[in-house]
Design a protein around this motif. Sequence first.
Motif, PDB file in Angstrom:
ATOM      1  N   LEU A  78       0.855  -1.187   0.000  1.00  0.00           N
ATOM      2  CA  LEU A  78       0.000   0.000   0.000  1.00  0.00           C
ATOM      3  C   LEU A  78       0.888   1.233   0.000  1.00  0.00           C
ATOM      4  O   LEU A  78       1.777   1.367   0.854  1.00  0.00           O
ATOM      5  N   VAL A  79       0.651   2.135  -0.955  1.00  0.00           N
ATOM      6  CA  VAL A  79       1.350   3.410  -0.990  1.00  0.00           C
ATOM      7  C   VAL A  79       0.327   4.516  -0.749  1.00  0.00           C
ATOM      8  O   VAL A  79      -0.549   4.758  -1.586  1.00  0.00           O
ATOM      9  N   ASN A  80       0.438   5.168   0.402  1.00  0.00           N
ATOM     10  CA  ASN A  80      -0.422   6.305   0.733  1.00  0.00           C
ATOM     11  C   ASN A  80       0.226   7.568   0.185  1.00  0.00           C
ATOM     12  O   ASN A  80       1.077   8.193   0.825  1.00  0.00           O
ATOM     13  N   ASN A  81      -0.173   7.939  -1.013  1.00  0.00           N
ATOM     14  CA  ASN A  81       0.453   9.066  -1.705  1.00  0.00           C
ATOM     15  C   ASN A  81      -0.463  10.281  -1.837  1.00  0.00           C
ATOM     16  O   ASN A  81       0.028  11.410  -1.854  1.00  0.00           O
ATOM     17  N   ALA A  82      -1.771  10.089  -1.919  1.00  0.00           N
ATOM     18  CA  ALA A  82      -2.684  11.207  -2.164  1.00  0.00           C
ATOM     19  C   ALA A  82      -2.496  12.290  -1.109  1.00  0.00           C
ATOM     20  O   ALA A  82      -2.397  12.002   0.086  1.00  0.00           O
ATOM     21  N   GLY A  83      -2.434  13.542  -1.546  1.00  0.00           N
ATOM     22  CA  GLY A  83      -2.248  14.639  -0.604  1.00  0.00           C
ATOM     23  C   GLY A  83      -2.662  15.966  -1.208  1.00  0.00           C
ATOM     24  O   GLY A  83      -2.675  16.138  -2.429  1.00  0.00           O
ATOM     25  N   VAL A  84      -3.003  16.910  -0.324  1.00  0.00           N
ATOM     26  CA  VAL A  84      -3.370  18.260  -0.742  1.00  0.00           C
ATOM     27  C   VAL A  84      -2.731  19.266   0.209  1.00  0.00           C
ATOM     28  O   VAL A  84      -2.343  18.922   1.334  1.00  0.00           O
ATOM     29  N   GLU A  85      -2.620  20.506  -0.246  1.00  0.00           N
ATOM     30  CA  GLU A  85      -2.174  21.595   0.607  1.00  0.00           C
ATOM     31  C   GLU A  85      -2.987  22.841   0.272  1.00  0.00           C
ATOM     32  O   GLU A  85      -3.432  23.016  -0.866  1.00  0.00           O
ATOM     33  N   VAL A  86      -3.189  23.684   1.266  1.00  0.00           N
ATOM     34  CA  VAL A  86      -3.923  24.937   1.087  1.00  0.00           C
ATOM     35  C   VAL A  86      -3.116  26.045   1.743  1.00  0.00           C
ATOM     36  O   VAL A  86      -2.819  25.982   2.946  1.00  0.00           O
ATOM     37  N   ARG A  87      -2.746  27.049   0.980  1.00  0.00           N
ATOM     38  CA  ARG A  87      -1.966  28.172   1.506  1.00  0.00           C
ATOM     39  C   ARG A  87      -2.894  29.205   2.126  1.00  0.00           C
ATOM     40  O   ARG A  87      -3.881  29.618   1.505  1.00  0.00           O
ATOM     41  N   ALA A  88      -2.565  29.629   3.344  1.00  0.00           N
ATOM     42  CA  ALA A  88      -3.322  30.694   3.999  1.00  0.00           C
ATOM     43  C   ALA A  88      -2.572  31.135   5.249  1.00  0.00           C
ATOM     44  O   ALA A  88      -1.969  30.297   5.939  1.00  0.00           O
ATOM     45  N   PRO A  89      -2.580  32.424   5.575  1.00  0.00           N
ATOM     46  CA  PRO A  89      -2.069  32.837   6.878  1.00  0.00           C
ATOM     47  C   PRO A  89      -2.842  32.107   7.977  1.00  0.00           C
ATOM     48  O   PRO A  89      -4.047  31.866   7.831  1.00  0.00           O
ATOM     49  N   PHE A  90      -2.161  31.769   9.072  1.00  0.00           N
ATOM     50  CA  PHE A  90      -2.800  30.976  10.115  1.00  0.00           C
ATOM     51  C   PHE A  90      -4.118  31.583  10.579  1.00  0.00           C
ATOM     52  O   PHE A  90      -5.115  30.875  10.773  1.00  0.00           O
ATOM     53  N   VAL A  91      -4.170  32.908  10.745  1.00  0.00           N
ATOM     54  CA  VAL A  91      -5.385  33.544  11.280  1.00  0.00           C
ATOM     55  C   VAL A  91      -6.546  33.488  10.290  1.00  0.00           C
ATOM     56  O   VAL A  91      -7.689  33.767  10.669  1.00  0.00           O
ATOM     57  N   ASP A  92      -6.277  33.139   9.055  1.00  0.00           N
ATOM     58  CA  ASP A  92      -7.331  33.093   8.032  1.00  0.00           C
ATOM     59  C   ASP A  92      -7.731  31.678   7.635  1.00  0.00           C
ATOM     60  O   ASP A  92      -8.602  31.505   6.775  1.00  0.00           O
ATOM     61  N   VAL A  93      -7.106  30.663   8.217  1.00  0.00           N
ATOM     62  CA  VAL A  93      -7.425  29.284   7.832  1.00  0.00           C
ATOM     63  C   VAL A  93      -8.868  28.966   8.186  1.00  0.00           C
ATOM     64  O   VAL A  93      -9.307  29.175   9.320  1.00  0.00           O
ATOM     65  N   SER A  94      -9.607  28.445   7.218  1.00  0.00           N
ATOM     66  CA  SER A  94     -11.011  28.086   7.460  1.00  0.00           C
ATOM     67  C   SER A  94     -11.101  26.651   7.970  1.00  0.00           C
ATOM     68  O   SER A  94     -10.208  25.827   7.730  1.00  0.00           O
TER      69      SER A  94
END
Length: 267
Positions: free
Chosen positions: A87-103
């Motif tokens: 099993l290769v767990n490869n799927a991934g995402v990232e979201v850029r945002a200043p910490f105070v604005d992270v939803s």
Amino acid sequence: MRLQGKTALVTGAAAGIGQAIALRFAQEGADVVIAAHRDNAEAEQAVAQIRQTGRRVFLVSGDVGKVADARAMIAAGVQAAGPLDILVNNAGVEVRAPFVDVSEADYDRVLDTNLKGPFFLTQAFVQHLQDRQPARQPGDQSGSHPAGRIINISSVHEELPFPHFTSYCASKGGLRMMMRNLAIELAPLGITVNNIAPGAIETPINRNLMSDPTELSALLRNIPLGRLGQPGDVAGLAVFLASADADYMTGTTLFVDGGLLWNYAEQ
């Protein structure tokens, strides 16, 4: 042909690092289950490319961040390809945002995909291995036990801070500790668990970086080898970890970053 007779399921394998790993596995003799977010033209193209190697290839789809989908993808992979070994767990995402604005929605998307998904995919995979051949009990030296390989595609950011990507770093730091813990817990079952931590790799997730000459130039100054990595740089290491050459390796993160981790400085 180091993976002859093995079957691997690779998440996020329609493009980028996951596709490169799936292709290299097939070239090394493995049959491959591509686990993609959607059954679309990109996923079908990846299937066609692997089919040219002469190996069996199958496509399953779903959202790894949803537990029901994660379990269903393992089940569908087994139904299509037969017993799974890797099993290769490869799927991934990232979201850029200043910490105070992270939803909350963005936080949940990143943590669900990058950490909860691998957790429950791995759980379903281990249950599958145990179903194939019941695990021996502690102290019982008489019988065989299931053997399998779990490889998580982490990031240098399981170690390296990355301002404006706090949720991403938290997910990869969690993946590091999950790997370490499972390496100990699953070792008696003959299952190894390791992470590969890429640095800056030329993949779709870094499209914005590659299109910004100023940002790209600053990053390259932090990479002693002076270039971005290629998906194949990661795929070769994944083959090693999936093969008998790595039988005695578990609980380890291997960095593929051109020296970035130990040379990085915020500009």
